[in-house]
Write a protein that holds these residues in place. Structure first.
Motif, PDB file in Angstrom:
ATOM      1  N   ASP A 139     -36.403 -20.916 -40.001  1.00 25.95           N
ATOM      2  CA  ASP A 139     -36.271 -20.880 -41.452  1.00 25.95           C
ATOM      3  C   ASP A 139     -36.751 -19.506 -41.924  1.00 25.95           C
ATOM      4  OD1 ASP A 139     -36.327 -21.132 -44.168  1.00 25.95           O
ATOM      5  OD2 ASP A 139     -37.586 -22.938 -44.208  1.00 25.95           O
ATOM      6  N   LEU A 140     -35.863 -18.731 -42.536  1.00 27.45           N
ATOM      7  CA  LEU A 140     -36.190 -17.356 -42.921  1.00 27.45           C
ATOM      8  C   LEU A 140     -37.275 -17.281 -43.995  1.00 27.45           C
ATOM      9  CD1 LEU A 140     -32.625 -15.736 -42.990  1.00 27.45           C
ATOM     10  CD2 LEU A 140     -34.295 -15.771 -41.131  1.00 27.45           C
ATOM     11  N   HIS A 141     -37.575 -18.392 -44.650  1.00 23.57           N
ATOM     12  CA  HIS A 141     -38.581 -18.386 -45.713  1.00 23.57           C
ATOM     13  C   HIS A 141     -39.982 -18.714 -45.201  1.00 23.57           C
ATOM     14  CE1 HIS A 141     -35.400 -17.985 -48.686  1.00 23.57           C
ATOM     15  NE2 HIS A 141     -34.777 -19.020 -48.124  1.00 23.57           N
ATOM     16  N   THR A 142     -40.108 -18.974 -43.909  1.00 21.78           N
ATOM     17  CA  THR A 142     -41.420 -19.303 -43.339  1.00 21.78           C
ATOM     18  C   THR A 142     -42.329 -18.078 -43.352  1.00 21.78           C
ATOM     19  OG1 THR A 142     -40.407 -20.968 -41.909  1.00 21.78           O
ATOM     20  CG2 THR A 142     -42.591 -20.178 -41.287  1.00 21.78           C
ATOM     21  N   GLU A 143     -43.600 -18.277 -43.639  1.00 24.01           N
ATOM     22  CA  GLU A 143     -44.599 -17.213 -43.594  1.00 24.01           C
ATOM     23  C   GLU A 143     -45.827 -17.706 -42.828  1.00 24.01           C
ATOM     24  OE1 GLU A 143     -44.483 -14.152 -44.469  1.00 24.01           O
ATOM     25  OE2 GLU A 143     -42.521 -14.160 -45.454  1.00 24.01           O
ATOM     26  N   GLU A 179     -36.772  -6.824 -41.118  1.00 22.36           N
ATOM     27  CA  GLU A 179     -35.624  -7.510 -41.733  1.00 22.36           C
ATOM     28  C   GLU A 179     -35.197  -8.671 -40.851  1.00 22.36           C
ATOM     29  OE1 GLU A 179     -30.890  -6.635 -42.569  1.00 22.36           O
ATOM     30  OE2 GLU A 179     -32.265  -4.950 -42.288  1.00 22.36           O
ATOM     31  N   LYS A 180     -35.024  -9.849 -41.447  1.00 25.15           N
ATOM     32  CA  LYS A 180     -34.665 -11.063 -40.687  1.00 25.15           C
ATOM     33  C   LYS A 180     -33.367 -11.660 -41.235  1.00 25.15           C
ATOM     34  CE  LYS A 180     -38.792 -12.463 -41.787  1.00 25.15           C
ATOM     35  NZ  LYS A 180     -39.545 -11.208 -41.966  1.00 25.15           N
ATOM     36  N   TYR A 185     -44.558 -17.330 -36.060  1.00 25.83           N
ATOM     37  CA  TYR A 185     -43.663 -18.089 -36.934  1.00 25.83           C
ATOM     38  C   TYR A 185     -44.472 -19.216 -37.571  1.00 25.83           C
ATOM     39  CZ  TYR A 185     -39.723 -21.067 -38.340  1.00 25.83           C
ATOM     40  OH  TYR A 185     -38.839 -21.837 -39.057  1.00 25.83           O
TER      41      TYR A 185
END
Length: 624
Positions: free
Chosen positions: A199-203, A222-223, A251
């Protein structure tokens, strides 16, 4: 009064002596910044596991191997009473520290664990060896302060060991079976990850290579999810055309360790290459394996079985049994290898002969075979009559043993196919090994199924078969000697022993240092159980001609001995996209240290002096 003075002096002396004795025997150390503890455990295999724990206080932190823009990694120096090999196998996932949006560092600000494994203790040594550990680190907060201490590595009680090791395992990144592919184009490093579940919004969400200063740590990565539903991370590279070999993807609350491979030309490096071509390569490689020197020790068993079956019936049954024995043995080895690698072990093709227990069992089996074939031990006729009712059992076991002993070496096409398969999912992995097994089994299967040609070449059954049997017992005896020699090297000799030869033991850090300084490097990945390796060394690499060439051109020679399990060498083989030995890698010299990282040359798996000189470009140099 004198008594009081004497007591005061004794107390004062004790105050100075006591701290020294505590420091010399301590396994913990603490100040206002951090606490260091050392735990040690002897395993059932007589290896020693050492866990080093850092606990930070008051906002201080230490640095990981790749400290980012600035910092000094923790340094461990081991002191032994005798020479031992130490391998670091795990460490806690590092955190990211950012200062003023300018400086990015990677390290530990809470708790960090480092796990090491030390060589086996000899069977006759019942005591825990004396081990001292010198630790150096730099602790940073608003300022940075270098510090160091010496710790005594002492055995830890089982309860405390299992408690701490359980806590440590929860902090270690997970080893991922498939590698990341990477390309570096105009200082932009593109990494493609073999999963579509991100999930690209994971921090937090970022990749850290083990090599320091390889990417610009302060610039956001950049992902994106590409058209093949694979994760791509783009980072600004500090070096052109240099690819990391390993890294950690952080991740969210998880972390994953990936091997990184470059998109070099060749099937073993390109995950998108046609599976059918890889299967064809595996099939052809299996056929060629029948001609490799590794198969020679068991050729006598095959030859006698073939000569005997040519004079008997049940050809189809024997042929099918031999075929099934070979294929089932290949698939069993592939399955065990898959389980080992899935469990995080740095295992490769030929792993079974790295075990002294397996080699010992094979030695006992081949000694028994020699005694039977040479008629030193005779089996009663009733037992033979019962055994002969099952004509395929002998052929099945012949095929099964042929794989166990002969397969650890890799041949042409086989190395490329296995290197590709090891990083693929089971739906690709097992078909490649099946194709390899079919290729290996086909020649003798066809010979047993259609024995007419063999029967024409052989005289009628008679006493000559008894003579042939005794002649063919000699290679089995030589196989026993060979297995005993392997067992001796695994049990009593250290792979670091170089007997004053020009070959240096494999040292990754030294090799990287030489390559970066522009020096030529030749690496021989070998093993005592690899007959092809031994033949190449005898014919080409250990000859006076080659050693003179190496001296003349300043070629640094390294021998990576994989006779026993060695995770460092296993990782190196995987980086070159190989699953086993032999492997010969040559890094040519560079004129300037500032030149781009050189492309290495992989030599063929069968060597002659002329082949070596050709690939090292020696003729051209001689003409200059």
């Amino acid at each position: 009064m004198k008594l009081l003075k004497t007591l005061a002096l004794l107390c004062l002396g004790f105050m100075f002596i006591w701290p020294c004795s505590a420091v010399c025997n301590q396994s913990t150390w603490q100040n206002d910044k951090l606490n260091i503890s050392v735990f040690a455990h002897k395993t059932a295999q007589r290896n020693i596991l050492v866990l080093v724990k850092f606990q930070m206080f008051n906002g201080w932190h230490i640095f990981w191997d790749n400290p980012g823009d600035a910092g000094v990694p923790v340094e461990f120096n081991w002191q032994f009473t005798e020479n031992r090999r130490v391998e670091r196998i795990h460490e806690t996932t590092p955190q990211r520290f950012i200062y003023n949006d300018i400086i990015t560092q990677f390290g530990y600000g809470d708790t960090a664990y480092y796990l090491f494994v030390i060589d086996k203790i000899p069977e006759d040594d019942k005591n825990f060896p004396k081990i001292l550990l010198d630790v150096k680190w730099t602790a940073c907060s608003d300022v940075c302060e270098p510090e160091e201490t010496r710790l005594n590595v002492l055995p830890t009680n089982d309860t405390l060991w299992y408690t701490e090791s359980k806590k440590a395992r929860a902090t270690f990144p997970e080893k991922v079976f498939q590698p990341v592919t990477a390309e570096n184009d105009n200082y932009v490093l593109t990494l493609t990850f073999p999963s579509d579940e991100f999930d690209l919004h994971t921090e937090p969400f970022y990749f850290i290579p083990y090599e320091r200063r390889l990417i610009a740590a302060e610039i956001p990565q950049e992902k994106l999810i590409n058209k093949n539903n694979r994760l791509e991370i783009k980072a600004e590279a500090n070096l052109e055309d240099f690819i990391p070999t390993k890294g950690i993807l952080v991740y969210g609350s998880k972390a994953f360790v990936y091997d990184v491979v470059h998109h070099r030309h060749g099937v073993e490096n390109n995950g998108s290459y046609s599976l059918w071509i890889v299967l064809l390569l595996a099939f052809v490689g299996g056929i060629i394996l029948n001609c490799m020197p590794c198969v020679f020790p068991i050729l006598s068993i095959k030859a006698f079985a073939l000569a005997k079956s040519a004079a008997q019936n049940h050809h189809a049954r024997r042929a099918c049994s031999y075929f099934c024995g070979v294929v089932s043995s290949f698939l069993l080895m592939a399955f065990l290898l898959y389980l080992l690698r899935y469990g995080g072990a740095e295992a490769g093709w030929g792993f079974q002969l790295q075990s002294s227990w397996f080699v010992g069992a094979m030695l006992c089996l081949f000694i028994l075979l020699f005694l039977l074939v040479a008629d030193i031990i005779k089996i009663k006729g009733n037992f033979l009559d019962f055994f002969n009712q099952y004509a395929g059992v002998n052929s099945f076991m012949t095929g099964f043993l042929a794989v166990l002993i002969a397969s650890p070496c890799t041949g042409p096409f086989m190395g490329a196919a296995l290197g590709y398969a090891l990083f693929q999912p089971p739906t690709v992995y097992f078909p490649v090994f099946l194709s390899l097994g079919i290729g290996y089994a086909i020649p003798f299967t066809l010979a047993e199924m259609y024995p007419t040609a063999i029967r024409k070449m052989l005289p009628k059954p008679g006493k000559w078969m008894i003579v042939l049997k005794k002649i063919l017992s000699v290679p089995i005896l030589l196989t026993c000697v060979w297995l005993g020699w392997i067992l001796y090297h695994q049990t009593f000799l250290s792979p670091q022993q170089t007997d004053n030869s020009p070959w240096q033991p494999y040292d990754e850090k030294q090799i990287v240092r030489l390559i970066k300084s522009g020096k030529p490097v030749f690496i021989d990945f070998t093993a005592k159980w690899c007959v092809t390796c031994l033949a190449n060394e005898k014919m080409a690499l250990d000859t006076e001609e080659f050693l003179q060439i190496a001296t003349k051109y300043g070629i640094n020679l390294f021998k990576a001995d994989w006779t026993s399990e060695n995770p460092q060498i296993s990782r190196a083989l995987h980086w070159y996209n190989r699953s086993g030995v032999p492997l010969y890698v040559y890094y040519p010299p560079r004129q300037k240290a500032t030149e781009q990282h050189p492309n290495y040359i992989v030599l063929p798996q069968l060597l002659t002096p002329d082949i070596v000189k050709k690939h090292l470009n020696i003729q051209d140099q001689d003409n200059d």
